[in-house]
Scaffold this motif. Structure first.
Motif, short mmCIF file in Angstrom:
data_model
loop_
_atom_site.label_atom_id
_atom_site.label_comp_id
_atom_site.label_asym_id
_atom_site.label_seq_id
_atom_site.Cartn_x
_atom_site.Cartn_y
_atom_site.Cartn_z
N MET A 84 0.86 -1.20 0.00
CA MET A 84 0.00 0.00 0.00
C MET A 84 0.88 1.23 0.00
O MET A 84 2.11 1.13 -0.02
CB MET A 84 -0.95 -0.02 1.20
CG MET A 84 -0.27 -0.04 2.55
SD MET A 84 -1.40 -0.40 3.94
CE MET A 84 -1.48 -2.19 3.88
N LYS A 85 0.28 2.40 0.00
CA LYS A 85 1.05 3.65 0.01
C LYS A 85 1.96 3.69 1.24
O LYS A 85 1.59 3.23 2.31
CB LYS A 85 0.12 4.86 -0.01
CG LYS A 85 -0.62 5.03 -1.33
CD LYS A 85 -1.57 6.19 -1.29
CE LYS A 85 -2.33 6.32 -2.62
NZ LYS A 85 -3.31 7.43 -2.59
N ILE A 86 3.15 4.27 1.06
CA ILE A 86 4.14 4.33 2.12
C ILE A 86 4.51 5.79 2.39
O ILE A 86 4.71 6.56 1.45
CB ILE A 86 5.39 3.49 1.75
CG1 ILE A 86 6.50 3.65 2.80
CG2 ILE A 86 5.90 3.81 0.36
CD1 ILE A 86 7.69 2.72 2.58
N GLY A 87 4.58 6.15 3.68
CA GLY A 87 4.90 7.52 4.04
C GLY A 87 6.35 7.75 4.40
O GLY A 87 6.91 8.82 4.14
N SER A 88 7.00 6.73 5.00
CA SER A 88 8.39 6.88 5.43
C SER A 88 8.92 5.53 5.87
O SER A 88 8.17 4.55 5.94
CB SER A 88 8.50 7.89 6.59
OG SER A 88 7.61 7.57 7.64
N MET A 89 10.21 5.49 6.18
CA MET A 89 10.84 4.24 6.62
C MET A 89 11.97 4.53 7.58
O MET A 89 12.50 5.65 7.64
CB MET A 89 11.37 3.45 5.42
CG MET A 89 12.48 4.18 4.66
SD MET A 89 13.22 3.14 3.37
CE MET A 89 14.20 2.03 4.38
N ALA A 90 12.34 3.50 8.34
CA ALA A 90 13.47 3.57 9.26
C ALA A 90 14.19 2.24 9.23
O ALA A 90 13.54 1.19 9.33
CB ALA A 90 12.99 3.87 10.68
N LEU A 91 15.48 2.25 9.06
CA LEU A 91 16.25 1.02 9.08
C LEU A 91 16.34 0.49 10.51
O LEU A 91 16.39 1.26 11.46
CB LEU A 91 17.65 1.26 8.51
CG LEU A 91 17.69 1.66 7.04
CD1 LEU A 91 19.10 2.06 6.63
CD2 LEU A 91 17.17 0.53 6.15
N ARG A 92 16.39 -0.83 10.65
CA ARG A 92 16.40 -1.46 11.96
C ARG A 92 17.83 -1.79 12.41
O ARG A 92 18.69 -2.12 11.59
CB ARG A 92 15.57 -2.74 11.96
CG ARG A 92 14.13 -2.52 11.55
CD ARG A 92 13.32 -3.79 11.60
NE ARG A 92 13.08 -4.23 12.98
CZ ARG A 92 12.20 -5.16 13.31
NH1 ARG A 92 11.48 -5.76 12.37
NH2 ARG A 92 12.02 -5.51 14.56
#
Length: 292
Positions: A53-61
């Motif tokens: 679905m649409k994605i707003g942002s991400m963060a690496l783990r």
């Protein structure tokens, strides 16, 4: 100073450039098409992952090969090895007119991201904090479009914008708890030309860089909110900024190929490109990873 196209993938809504100092790779997203991209600082070794679905942002783990992604319907875990996406928590069940948007990680490994009204018209969004134990906490409410979260180099000041408020705000940030307080106006944006505050980052000198979408400008503000410089970009729909490269001295800029609503302007052949500004003589700070 020089502006170049790094990758021309025509992202419908390019967003969220994220430089990882460990891998020396740049990540960015296509918010509308639901894709995560990765490449070297000069645009080689391109890799992409689809999300559902649409994605707003991400963060690496910190732990493992993957990321936390803020998708339209909640926080999810993305496994880079398998491409699988797993729901962590949907903070807004049943609110289909909203979706999660921009987010970043604080020094303690917590992911702060906000939601937005998909029609960009009503104050229906909320600012959330996702902790490493996957608990979700509300930080602020009454937001139309959540954008531009970032912190001062010491971590004590949190910057954030509701794009259509005409302001970028500063909060006191309690690093022990992850709570915010004392919201105040950091800068007022000149919206008379149709632009609005989009993604932001902070450099090693403590200055805030903001992409002013639909106005085609990148602004640098000093820690006391004074406009220090203005960069005219070759596309109007610039969306976000992040320092990266081996020396953290390249300012990467995302853009969109197609505006989300018909009232917004179009762009030329460079629309949707990932761009890089070099020769600034300024460096950024490493972005933290999510996790304890």
């Amino acid at each position: 100073m020089q502006i170049d196209v790094v990758v021309d993938v025509k992202t419908t809504l390019g967003e969220g450039p994220l430089w990882d100092v460990e891998q020396e790779r740049l990540y960015w997203i296509d918010s509308f098409d639901g894709r995560v991209f990765r490449a070297t600082h000069d645009g080689r070794e391109i890799r992409a992952w689809d999300v559902p679905m649409k994605i707003g942002s991400m963060a690496l783990r910190k732990d493992g090969e993957g990321a936390i992604v803020s998708l339209a319907r909640g926080f999810h875990a993305l496994d880079f090895r398998t491409g699988e996406v797993e729901l962590i928590h949907d903070p807004e069940p049943g609110r289909d007119a909203n979706r999660l948007n921009d987010g970043k990680v604080d020094k303690q490994g917590r992911f702060v991201a906000g939601s937005m009204d998909t029609q960009e018209s009503g104050p229906n969004g909320t600012l959330y904090r996702l902790d490493p134990d996957f608990s979700v906490h509300t930080l602020d409410t009454g937001i139309i479009v959540s954008n531009g979260p970032c912190w001062s180099p010491d971590g004590d000041t949190f910057y954030f914008a509701d794009s259509w408020s005409g302001e970028i705000w500063a909060y006191d940030y309690d690093q022990a708890t992850g709570n915010v307080s004392n919201r105040r106006t950091f800068v007022k944006i000149d919206t008379s030309r149709g632009g609005a505050a989009d993604g932001s980052t902070v450099d090693a000198e403590g200055c805030l860089w903001n992409a002013q979408v639909y106005d085609g400008k990148i602004m640098r503000y000093t820690p006391d909110g004074k406009l220090e410089r203005e960069i005219e970009m070759p596309v109007r729909k610039v969306t976000s900024v992040m320092f990266g490269g081996p020396n953290l001295d390249i300012l990467f800029v995302t853009s969109m190929a197609k505006p989300p609503l018909p009232r917004f302007p179009g762009d030329g052949v460079l629309r949707g490109s990932l761009l890089a500004i070099t020769g600034l003589g300024i460096t950024g700070i490493p972005e933290p990873r999510f996790g304890a």
